[in-house]
Scaffold this motif. Sequence first.
Motif, PDB file in Angstrom:
ATOM      1  N   PRO A 164      41.377  27.561  24.392  1.00 37.24           N
ATOM      2  CA  PRO A 164      40.257  27.036  24.456  1.00 37.24           C
ATOM      3  C   PRO A 164      40.649  26.771  22.760  1.00 37.24           C
ATOM      4  O   PRO A 164      40.928  27.458  21.354  1.00 37.24           O
ATOM      5  N   ALA A 165      40.001  25.336  21.925  1.00 38.13           N
ATOM      6  CA  ALA A 165      40.327  24.360  21.019  1.00 38.13           C
ATOM      7  C   ALA A 165      40.146  25.679  20.124  1.00 38.13           C
ATOM      8  O   ALA A 165      40.091  26.307  18.701  1.00 38.13           O
ATOM      9  N   ASP A 166      38.307  27.193  20.138  1.00 37.15           N
ATOM     10  CA  ASP A 166      37.371  27.080  18.789  1.00 37.15           C
ATOM     11  C   ASP A 166      39.111  28.598  18.999  1.00 37.15           C
ATOM     12  O   ASP A 166      38.098  29.637  18.178  1.00 37.15           O
ATOM     13  N   LEU A 167      39.905  28.928  19.358  1.00 35.31           N
ATOM     14  CA  LEU A 167      40.309  30.561  19.146  1.00 35.31           C
ATOM     15  C   LEU A 167      40.455  30.880  17.962  1.00 35.31           C
ATOM     16  O   LEU A 167      40.276  30.411  16.815  1.00 35.31           O
ATOM     17  N   GLU A 168      40.716  32.533  17.646  1.00 40.74           N
ATOM     18  CA  GLU A 168      40.901  33.129  16.422  1.00 40.74           C
ATOM     19  C   GLU A 168      42.367  32.361  16.156  1.00 40.74           C
ATOM     20  O   GLU A 168      42.714  32.464  16.704  1.00 40.74           O
ATOM     21  N   GLU A 169      42.334  31.956  14.820  1.00 38.44           N
ATOM     22  CA  GLU A 169      43.997  31.886  14.436  1.00 38.44           C
ATOM     23  C   GLU A 169      44.863  33.107  14.201  1.00 38.44           C
ATOM     24  O   GLU A 169      45.952  31.981  15.036  1.00 38.44           O
ATOM     25  N   ALA A 170      44.834  33.807  14.231  1.00 39.94           N
ATOM     26  CA  ALA A 170      45.806  34.650  14.329  1.00 39.94           C
ATOM     27  C   ALA A 170      46.119  34.896  15.537  1.00 39.94           C
ATOM     28  O   ALA A 170      47.566  35.257  16.296  1.00 39.94           O
ATOM     29  N   VAL A 378      36.561  61.410  30.145  1.00 37.62           N
ATOM     30  CA  VAL A 378      35.682  60.086  30.020  1.00 37.62           C
ATOM     31  C   VAL A 378      37.399  59.297  29.568  1.00 37.62           C
ATOM     32  O   VAL A 378      37.961  59.826  28.465  1.00 37.62           O
ATOM     33  N   VAL A 379      37.376  58.396  30.392  1.00 35.82           N
ATOM     34  CA  VAL A 379      38.717  57.398  29.854  1.00 35.82           C
ATOM     35  C   VAL A 379      38.053  56.140  28.803  1.00 35.82           C
ATOM     36  O   VAL A 379      37.670  55.630  29.655  1.00 35.82           O
ATOM     37  N   LEU A 380      38.773  55.476  27.785  1.00 38.90           N
ATOM     38  CA  LEU A 380      38.067  54.814  27.319  1.00 38.90           C
ATOM     39  C   LEU A 380      39.165  53.582  27.075  1.00 38.90           C
ATOM     40  O   LEU A 380      40.895  54.070  26.487  1.00 38.90           O
ATOM     41  N   LEU A 381      39.048  52.560  27.791  1.00 37.64           N
ATOM     42  CA  LEU A 381      40.278  51.498  27.947  1.00 37.64           C
ATOM     43  C   LEU A 381      40.338  50.833  26.759  1.00 37.64           C
ATOM     44  O   LEU A 381      39.564  50.015  26.544  1.00 37.64           O
ATOM     45  N   ILE A 382      41.243  50.906  25.435  1.00 34.85           N
ATOM     46  CA  ILE A 382      41.402  49.640  24.274  1.00 34.85           C
ATOM     47  C   ILE A 382      42.798  48.624  24.670  1.00 34.85           C
ATOM     48  O   ILE A 382      43.779  49.277  24.418  1.00 34.85           O
ATOM     49  N   THR A 383      41.156  47.600  25.514  1.00 32.83           N
ATOM     50  CA  THR A 383      42.884  46.019  25.189  1.00 32.83           C
ATOM     51  C   THR A 383      43.677  45.387  23.852  1.00 32.83           C
ATOM     52  O   THR A 383      45.149  45.120  24.492  1.00 32.83           O
ATOM     53  N   GLY A 384      43.490  45.476  23.128  1.00 29.28           N
ATOM     54  CA  GLY A 384      43.752  45.259  22.052  1.00 29.28           C
ATOM     55  C   GLY A 384      43.340  45.516  20.208  1.00 29.28           C
ATOM     56  O   GLY A 384      42.600  46.364  20.540  1.00 29.28           O
ATOM     57  N   ASP A 385      44.615  44.826  19.529  1.00 30.30           N
ATOM     58  CA  ASP A 385      44.106  45.069  18.673  1.00 30.30           C
ATOM     59  C   ASP A 385      43.593  44.423  17.193  1.00 30.30           C
ATOM     60  O   ASP A 385      43.540  42.803  17.282  1.00 30.30           O
ATOM     61  N   GLY A 386      42.690  45.247  16.444  1.00 30.18           N
ATOM     62  CA  GLY A 386      42.245  44.577  15.923  1.00 30.18           C
ATOM     63  C   GLY A 386      42.300  43.355  15.301  1.00 30.18           C
ATOM     64  O   GLY A 386      41.527  42.774  13.875  1.00 30.18           O
ATOM     65  N   LEU A 387      43.777  43.878  14.419  1.00 26.53           N
ATOM     66  CA  LEU A 387      44.000  42.362  13.820  1.00 26.53           C
ATOM     67  C   LEU A 387      44.079  41.138  13.806  1.00 26.53           C
ATOM     68  O   LEU A 387      44.412  40.440  13.271  1.00 26.53           O
ATOM     69  N   LYS A 388      43.762  41.443  15.509  1.00 24.24           N
ATOM     70  CA  LYS A 388      44.054  39.715  15.903  1.00 24.24           C
ATOM     71  C   LYS A 388      42.454  38.486  15.789  1.00 24.24           C
ATOM     72  O   LYS A 388      41.987  38.130  15.657  1.00 24.24           O
ATOM     73  N   THR A 389      41.518  39.856  15.613  1.00 21.62           N
ATOM     74  CA  THR A 389      39.957  39.468  15.323  1.00 21.62           C
ATOM     75  C   THR A 389      39.708  40.067  13.709  1.00 21.62           C
ATOM     76  O   THR A 389      38.029  40.185  13.784  1.00 21.62           O
TER      77      THR A 389
END
Lengths: 418, 91
Positions: A164-170, A378-389
């Motif tokens: 999509p055209a509005d995606l985060e630049e990173a 409890v298992v918490l799933l972290i799917t991605g990296d903060g440096l991208k957002t």
Amino acid sequence: MAAEKLKCKECGTAYPLEARYVCERCFGPLEVVYEALDADVAALRRRIQAGPGDIWRYADFLPLVAGPPGPSNHLASRAGLPAGWTPLISADRLAERLGLREVWVKNDAANPTHSFKDRVVAVASARARELGFAALACASTGNLGNAVAAQAAALGLPSYVFIPADLEEAKVLATGVYGANVVSVRGNYDDVNRLCTELSAEHEDWAFVNINMRPYYSEGSKTVAFEIIEQLGWELPDRCIVPVASGSLFTKIHRGFQEWLDLGLVSGRLPTMNGAQAEGCAPVANAFAAGQDFCQPVKPNTIAKSLAIGNPADGPYVLDIARRSGGSVAAVSDAQIRDGISLLAETTGIFTETAGGVSVAVLSELAGRGEIDPDERVVLLITGDGLKTLDAVRGSFEAHEIDPSVAAFDAAFAQAVS
Amino acid sequence: MAATVKIPTQLRAATGGVSETSVDGATVAEVLDGLFVQFGELRERIQDEQGGLRRFVNVYVAGEDIRFLDGVNTAVPDGAELTILPAVAGG
């Protein structure tokens, strides 16, 4: 457990293991079916434990016909990027803050392109090579594009990434750098997905990893469940918190738990499954709250762009699993997402992207409402990296700008150190 | 009032390979009924037992999902394109 055929999840019609993803009789999604595995549990465990430190240690449960690609994925880029076997971290300080006894964070930001998408792309691209495809392609909310572009570069294939055209630049930059053809579509993810569904019919020599390769692609997500079990010492968690976009990850983690329970590789009961969405794109959470078994699509408007799928094709299956497992699908606000990112960072040292903030916020809300027994694992799933957002945390704190002198430091931190 | 209906590859076995056809009708329901007159086999593939669309069938008028419009009662302007596509998960 060799892959045997594709089978429609709706009407059961069988198809050969080709690049097809939809049932011609009823339009239902196709899923890989395996031959029964005839091995004793102890031998199977030993084989898994002797395998490589990536998803191919679970090759018995993945849909490749010729077996895992290459003898060492760590040393040979042409065998593909080494996805998976990410850390499962005991998040004691987070648990304490939430009034829970045992919280584990599965940190899938520790993949080659910093999201769980490397798992699914590894499987889809390996199967695409078996089937002789000439190029990789995908419709992406960002993370998938990164994974496809990097995997294609490693394998030496051209790639086409539609976003999509509005995606985060990173996320755009971290796709183009690999030499991918980046196609920015004026529309939201659902428009991109529709376009790619049409394009996949016109470009039959392209492997659209999440369209015509979808039955193989989605199997890669089971490896999250396998790793959790193995890393917990061959035990199941009581509960899993999983972010929901299209719903594919959520349903496949559940399937991974189920497959190993059925085989006797692990014993116990299926974990309670909690889906996490953002209020600005909550078609599955809305349906859950309304008691419906279908999802009314929405137009997304949330900072959690990697979850911004308004028309989630696996939504009905997510609803079914959430209800059967005693779980739920809940939605949180953008402000809660930001708080969730901060809470995880400050208590675990893990900086997640907005989708991870959604998971943390849902866990926090469930714990606050007393819906989680304090003794649960409890298992918490972290799917991605903060440096991208990074936009999500901009303005959340202020740096102390000082002159380079001890006096200036002391003045700025007078209260803190006194 | 005629619309152009685009047939996805997965349904072309039921249309003798035809990928695009012109159908009369002022609403999505009318256009689909007209389509089923041309290609009888299509009906059971995309309609459920109650006469609604099967849950993994997406229909678009001029690129917009009809669930954001009036569903099967959505008006189909003369010359508009009606697209039938399977729902696909995985972002």
